[in-house]
Write a protein that holds these residues in place. Sequence first.
Motif, PDB file in Angstrom:
ATOM      1  N   HIS A   1       0.832  -1.210   0.000  1.00 34.86           N
ATOM      2  CA  HIS A   1       0.000   0.000   0.000  1.00 34.86           C
ATOM      3  C   HIS A   1       0.868   1.263   0.000  1.00 34.86           C
ATOM      4  N   ILE A   2       2.149   1.095   0.359  1.00 40.18           N
ATOM      5  CA  ILE A   2       3.041   2.242   0.511  1.00 40.18           C
ATOM      6  C   ILE A   2       4.052   2.217  -0.624  1.00 40.18           C
TER       7      ILE A   2
ATOM      8  N   ALA B   1      -4.430   4.707   8.378  1.00 42.45           N
ATOM      9  CA  ALA B   1      -4.365   3.457   7.616  1.00 42.45           C
ATOM     10  C   ALA B   1      -5.782   2.964   7.328  1.00 42.45           C
ATOM     11  N   SER B   2      -6.043   2.635   6.074  1.00 39.89           N
ATOM     12  CA  SER B   2      -7.403   2.280   5.664  1.00 39.89           C
ATOM     13  C   SER B   2      -7.721   0.803   5.848  1.00 39.89           C
ATOM     14  N   SER B   3      -6.716   0.001   6.196  1.00 39.08           N
ATOM     15  CA  SER B   3      -6.942  -1.427   6.386  1.00 39.08           C
ATOM     16  C   SER B   3      -5.908  -1.990   7.351  1.00 39.08           C
ATOM     17  N   ARG B   4      -6.191  -3.168   7.859  1.00 35.23           N
ATOM     18  CA  ARG B   4      -5.248  -3.848   8.752  1.00 35.23           C
ATOM     19  C   ARG B   4      -3.936  -4.112   8.023  1.00 35.23           C
TER      20      ARG B   4
ATOM     21  N   GLU C   1      -2.556  -2.369   5.576  1.00 33.75           N
ATOM     22  CA  GLU C   1      -1.764  -1.145   5.456  1.00 33.75           C
ATOM     23  C   GLU C   1      -1.120  -0.778   6.784  1.00 33.75           C
ATOM     24  N   PHE C   2      -1.852  -0.994   7.891  1.00 29.87           N
ATOM     25  CA  PHE C   2      -1.309  -0.707   9.226  1.00 29.87           C
ATOM     26  C   PHE C   2      -0.103  -1.596   9.504  1.00 29.87           C
ATOM     27  N   LEU C   3      -0.197  -2.884   9.144  1.00 26.09           N
ATOM     28  CA  LEU C   3       0.912  -3.818   9.348  1.00 26.09           C
ATOM     29  C   LEU C   3       2.126  -3.407   8.510  1.00 26.09           C
ATOM     30  N   GLU C   4       1.869  -2.966   7.286  1.00 22.19           N
ATOM     31  CA  GLU C   4       2.969  -2.560   6.414  1.00 22.19           C
ATOM     32  C   GLU C   4       3.680  -1.322   6.948  1.00 22.19           C
ATOM     33  N   LEU C   5       2.908  -0.327   7.367  1.00 27.63           N
ATOM     34  CA  LEU C   5       3.501   0.875   7.958  1.00 27.63           C
ATOM     35  C   LEU C   5       4.315   0.530   9.200  1.00 27.63           C
ATOM     36  N   SER C   6       3.783  -0.376  10.010  1.00 26.04           N
ATOM     37  CA  SER C   6       4.488  -0.805  11.218  1.00 26.04           C
ATOM     38  C   SER C   6       5.802  -1.497  10.862  1.00 26.04           C
ATOM     39  N   ASN C   7       5.754  -2.339   9.840  1.00 28.72           N
ATOM     40  CA  ASN C   7       6.955  -3.045   9.393  1.00 28.72           C
ATOM     41  C   ASN C   7       8.037  -2.063   8.959  1.00 28.72           C
ATOM     42  N   LEU C   8       7.641  -1.047   8.199  1.00 33.80           N
ATOM     43  CA  LEU C   8       8.612  -0.077   7.700  1.00 33.80           C
ATOM     44  C   LEU C   8       9.198   0.769   8.829  1.00 33.80           C
ATOM     45  N   LEU C   9       8.380   1.053   9.846  1.00 31.56           N
ATOM     46  CA  LEU C   9       8.877   1.798  11.006  1.00 31.56           C
ATOM     47  C   LEU C   9       9.866   0.970  11.818  1.00 31.56           C
ATOM     48  N   ILE C  10       9.580  -0.331  11.958  1.00 26.82           N
ATOM     49  CA  ILE C  10      10.505  -1.211  12.669  1.00 26.82           C
ATOM     50  C   ILE C  10      11.812  -1.331  11.889  1.00 26.82           C
ATOM     51  N   ALA C  11      11.712  -1.353  10.565  1.00 25.84           N
ATOM     52  CA  ALA C  11      12.919  -1.390   9.733  1.00 25.84           C
ATOM     53  C   ALA C  11      13.789  -0.163  10.006  1.00 25.84           C
ATOM     54  N   LEU C  12      13.158   1.008  10.075  1.00 23.26           N
ATOM     55  CA  LEU C  12      13.903   2.239  10.361  1.00 23.26           C
ATOM     56  C   LEU C  12      14.568   2.182  11.727  1.00 23.26           C
TER      57      LEU C  12
END
Length: 251
Positions: free
Chosen positions: A94-95, A131-134, A136-147
């Motif tokens: 989604h990102i 986040a419009s869906s679960r 998308e929320f998981l993906e955003l969280s994954n990218l933040l953990i990567a950072l």
Amino acid sequence: MIEPTQIGKLISQIATSGKREINSTLPMLLRILDKKDADKYLVQLGKLIIETKSDKPLKVGTNYWANVRQGKDGLVISDLIKQPKIMENLSKSHIKLTSKELSELLNDANKANKHIDSVFKDFLLERLPFASSRQEFLELSNLLIALQNGVFSMVIQDDNGKDNLVQIKKQVDFLEFYSIFPNLGEISGIVTLQDSEMNLRLQVMSEKVKDILTRRLDDLIGFNEVQIEVSGSSPLWEYDFSPSYLLNIKG
């Protein structure tokens, strides 16, 4: 000091090198649809579905990169390389940033005198509450953990709508990156700065990709020395959307 903006420019240069090649010279995407016999498979090559032979076992439902040429008895498919599992998630992402949006993000970081990871973190945090869906929320969280683990990871959509993965990690004395291009496959590398000279070491998936980039070395500007070797590559961060990452989010 080497900055991630320089890797961004390098990624763009590599992608451009691939686009300039004649399509028939690039590795092609191949999907194994069915197994017909001991060594016969039904495969999809673009919009074409054909039956072909393979000396080594292939997994049905799996995507490969392959060299394809016209032989006297039809298409000859060789040098199959299995695509990494991480590619399955790219189309679901989604990102995504266009190449123009990535350039703007890098320019914003330069103008604000901030590191790209800081600007990208703000970008992700701004999107997280909306986040419009679960998924998308998981993906955003994954990218933040990567950072948080020092890895900038992003899906870049090129002008043809194809998805490319770019990952950058800044180490003490060098920058490393990992990328996936639809036709050039996995490309990783290390950029070092020594005695004011910037050097690049690339790892590519096949001799064919090495030949393509070697012929385009003039496109990879800004480096005193460029080394290209054929070797396997591994992602700097697993691009995964599993719920386990939610447990690791910090403020």
